[in-house]
Design a protein around this motif. Structure first.
Motif, mmCIF file in Angstrom:
data_model
loop_
_atom_site.group_PDB
_atom_site.id
_atom_site.type_symbol
_atom_site.label_atom_id
_atom_site.label_comp_id
_atom_site.label_asym_id
_atom_site.label_seq_id
_atom_site.Cartn_x
_atom_site.Cartn_y
_atom_site.Cartn_z
ATOM 1 N N TRP A 1 -5.922 -5.498 -1.179
ATOM 2 C CA TRP A 1 -4.848 -6.244 -1.836
ATOM 3 C C TRP A 1 -3.474 -5.765 -1.393
ATOM 4 N N ARG A 2 -3.411 -4.527 -0.937
ATOM 5 C CA ARG A 2 -2.205 -3.871 -0.453
ATOM 6 C C ARG A 2 -1.137 -3.742 -1.536
ATOM 7 N N MET A 3 -1.408 -2.838 -2.454
ATOM 8 C CA MET A 3 -0.440 -2.569 -3.502
ATOM 9 C C MET A 3 -0.244 -1.058 -3.653
ATOM 10 N N ALA B 1 5.036 13.474 -3.810
ATOM 11 C CA ALA B 1 3.785 13.706 -4.550
ATOM 12 C C ALA B 1 2.874 12.492 -4.395
ATOM 13 N N ASP B 2 1.850 12.654 -3.585
ATOM 14 C CA ASP B 2 0.902 11.559 -3.338
ATOM 15 C C ASP B 2 -0.233 11.681 -4.356
ATOM 16 N N GLU B 3 -0.239 10.749 -5.308
ATOM 17 C CA GLU B 3 -1.184 10.844 -6.429
ATOM 18 C C GLU B 3 -2.179 9.680 -6.425
ATOM 19 N N MET B 4 -2.507 9.231 -5.210
ATOM 20 C CA MET B 4 -3.396 8.073 -5.036
ATOM 21 C C MET B 4 -4.740 8.197 -5.733
ATOM 22 N N TYR B 5 -5.252 9.429 -5.814
ATOM 23 C CA TYR B 5 -6.606 9.609 -6.357
ATOM 24 C C TYR B 5 -6.594 10.110 -7.801
ATOM 25 N N GLU B 6 -5.489 9.933 -8.500
ATOM 26 C CA GLU B 6 -5.366 10.517 -9.854
ATOM 27 C C GLU B 6 -6.474 10.078 -10.811
ATOM 28 N N LEU C 1 -3.036 1.134 -6.077
ATOM 29 C CA LEU C 1 -4.264 0.672 -6.719
ATOM 30 C C LEU C 1 -5.489 0.690 -5.809
ATOM 31 N N SER C 2 -5.295 1.017 -4.531
ATOM 32 C CA SER C 2 -6.397 0.926 -3.564
ATOM 33 C C SER C 2 -7.638 1.687 -4.010
ATOM 34 N N LYS C 3 -7.456 2.956 -4.352
ATOM 35 C CA LYS C 3 -8.618 3.815 -4.613
ATOM 36 C C LYS C 3 -9.043 3.744 -6.076
ATOM 37 N N SER C 4 -8.057 3.686 -6.986
ATOM 38 C CA SER C 4 -8.387 3.792 -8.406
ATOM 39 C C SER C 4 -9.019 2.525 -8.961
ATOM 40 N N GLY D 1 0.840 -1.193 0.000
ATOM 41 C CA GLY D 1 0.000 0.000 0.000
ATOM 42 C C GLY D 1 0.873 1.240 0.000
ATOM 43 N N ALA D 2 0.259 2.341 -0.426
ATOM 44 C CA ALA D 2 0.994 3.605 -0.453
ATOM 45 C C ALA D 2 1.404 4.023 0.958
ATOM 46 N N LYS D 3 0.706 3.512 1.950
ATOM 47 C CA LYS D 3 1.086 3.816 3.337
ATOM 48 C C LYS D 3 2.512 3.361 3.607
HETATM 49 C C1 LIG Z 1 -3.955 10.526 0.210
HETATM 50 C C2 LIG Z 1 -3.744 9.086 0.510
HETATM 51 N N1 LIG Z 1 -2.533 8.546 0.303
HETATM 52 C C3 LIG Z 1 -2.289 7.255 0.552
HETATM 53 C C4 LIG Z 1 -3.267 6.421 1.053
HETATM 54 C C5 LIG Z 1 -2.890 4.988 1.352
HETATM 55 O O1 LIG Z 1 -3.514 4.044 0.590
HETATM 56 P P1 LIG Z 1 -3.052 2.524 0.581
HETATM 57 O O2 LIG Z 1 -2.105 2.317 1.725
HETATM 58 O O3 LIG Z 1 -4.302 1.737 0.712
HETATM 59 O O4 LIG Z 1 -2.363 2.315 -0.727
HETATM 60 C C6 LIG Z 1 -4.542 6.934 1.319
HETATM 61 C C7 LIG Z 1 -5.594 6.080 1.913
HETATM 62 O O5 LIG Z 1 -6.519 6.533 2.541
HETATM 63 C C8 LIG Z 1 -4.787 8.300 1.030
HETATM 64 O O6 LIG Z 1 -6.000 8.850 1.251
#
Ligand SMILES: Cc1ncc(COP(=O)(O)O)c(C=O)c1O
Length: 391
Positions: free
Chosen positions: A244-246, A202-207, A235-238, A99-101
């Protein structure tokens, strides 16, 4: 019995997860709860991705892989970033994490020394300040307001830079406000950074979830920005793949990628092998039609929710340009935590207090749920406002 480390005692639980858990607990006790607290699409993962996971499992792809990810996956990420984001990375410049976390955790651990300052536009996503503190860094918040559409301006950025500034976190589209930086705005911020050594995270999770205007990657606006930017995505949000934690990060400095890979090799190693195979399908564009239909559904929900919220006396919201959150103004001088507690108690509606994102007088409402639930929740919210917060 045990003497806990100062580091761990100072780390707070994620406020959004805490509220989602509380809402789920109340629901399991039989209370009629509508939760708008989770940052998770309500859609199922596309079938093609699930099939790729089943195939991986059936073919015995169940062993350790290279820590940073299998070559095919890194190649798919590199192609995606080139094709869609105009970012040209090699395999050695990419690290895949849980995950991006975890990507963000790795980045802060690898960049931040005791006392280093990290610039975080506020309101911010809850995790950044915790990870900065955990790495020994100091959070320097740049307070935004609805007047600047919750975005930082070049002047605001300039004002907060000191000799200790190590990095700037830039989230676009933003969680919690949904605001999106356009190319001109990114270029203007880039010009402030030009003669500095400041890294851009640059956090682009929601692109993929942008409703108005065009999405632009921060690292793509100039050569200089490419060199200083660490691109974070996943890939979590998109693609509705939260479980799945990617997540992944990409950066021109392959040495930084190697150092973070060393860290990951000592704590979690590679991400789940099956997830890696399935993720390739998502990145190759094979489920783009499903991604687009999810975006369309979010867009419809956004439009309905924004209109209805703005019709409630005492509440107002700017239409988010992206992501799936409404950052609703509840009024000055109101304790957002108290507001959320009372709303949950009296109407069974779970929202997240603005204080969790560094901004009082606001609450966050996730519209990643059915239109029916959104309408029912807003009806309760309207009743709550009329009964308890008569303007
Ligand atoms: C802005 C932002 N970045 C990163 C994440 C982390 O997502 P994940 O760890 O599921 O990839 C989230 C999840 O809420 C988010 O809102």
């Amino acid at each position: 019995m045990f003497l806990y480390s100062n580091r761990i005692r100072n780390l707070n639980e994620s406020a959004t997860i805490a509220i989602s858990t509380l809402a789920a607990t109340l629901k399991s006790q039989g209370r009629d709860i509508l939760s708008f607290s989770a940052g998770e699409p309500d859609f199922d993962t596309p079938e093609l991705i699930k099939q790729a996971a089943k195939d991986a499992l059936d073919s015995g792809f169940t062993k350790y892989t290279p820590v940073a990810g299998i070559p095919d996956l890194k190649q798919a990420i590199a192609s995606k970033l080139k094709r869609e984001n105009n970012l040209h990375y090699e395999e050695a410049q990419i690290l895949v994490s849980n995950g991006a976390k975890q990507s963000l955790f790795n980045v802060f651990q690898a960049l931040i020394d005791e006392g280093d300052e990290v610039l975080i536009p506020s309101p911010y996503w809850v995790t950044y300040p915790e990870l900065v503190t955990y790495s020994g860094g100091r959070n320097v918040f740049i307070q935004t307001s609805p007047e600047s559409s919750f975005k930082i301006t070049p002047a605001m950025l300039h004002e907060h830079i000191t000799p200790r500034t190590k990095a700037l976190v830039l989230t676009t589209p933003s969680n919690p406000t949904g605001m999106v930086y356009d190319r001109a705005e990114l270029e203007a911020l880039a010009s402030v950074l030009q003669d500095t050594n400041i890294a851009v995270i640059a956090d682009e999770m929601y692109e993929k979830l942008v409703y108005d205007g065009e999405f632009v990657s921060a690292g793509s606006v100039s050569e200089d920005m490419f060199r200083r930017t660490i691109t974070i995505n996943g890939l979590s949000k998109s693609v509705a793949m939260t479980g799945w934690r990617m997540g992944y990060c990409a950066c021109a400095d392959s040495k930084l990628i190697k150092l973070m890979t060393n860290l990951q090799s000592q704590c979690t190693s590679n991400i789940n092998s099956i997830t890696q195979k399935a993720s390739i399908i998502a990145l190759e564009g094979k489920v783009d039609a499903q991604i687009e239909s999810m975006r369309q559904a979010f867009l419809e929900r956004r439009n309905i929710a924004v209109e209805q919220i703005n019709a409630i006396n005492g509440l107002s919201v700017l239409a988010p340009q992206g992501a799936f959150y409404l950052f609703i103004r509840i009024g000055d001088g109101l304790d957002s935590m108290e507001f959320c507690k009372q709303l949950l108690e009296k109407e069974g509606v779970a929202l997240v207090p603005g204080s969790a994102f560094g901004m009082e007088g606001y609450v966050r409402f996730s519209f990643a749920c059915s239109t029916q639930q959104i309408l029912a929740g807003i009806e309760r919210l309207a009743r709550f406002m009329a009964t308890h917060f008569r303007a």
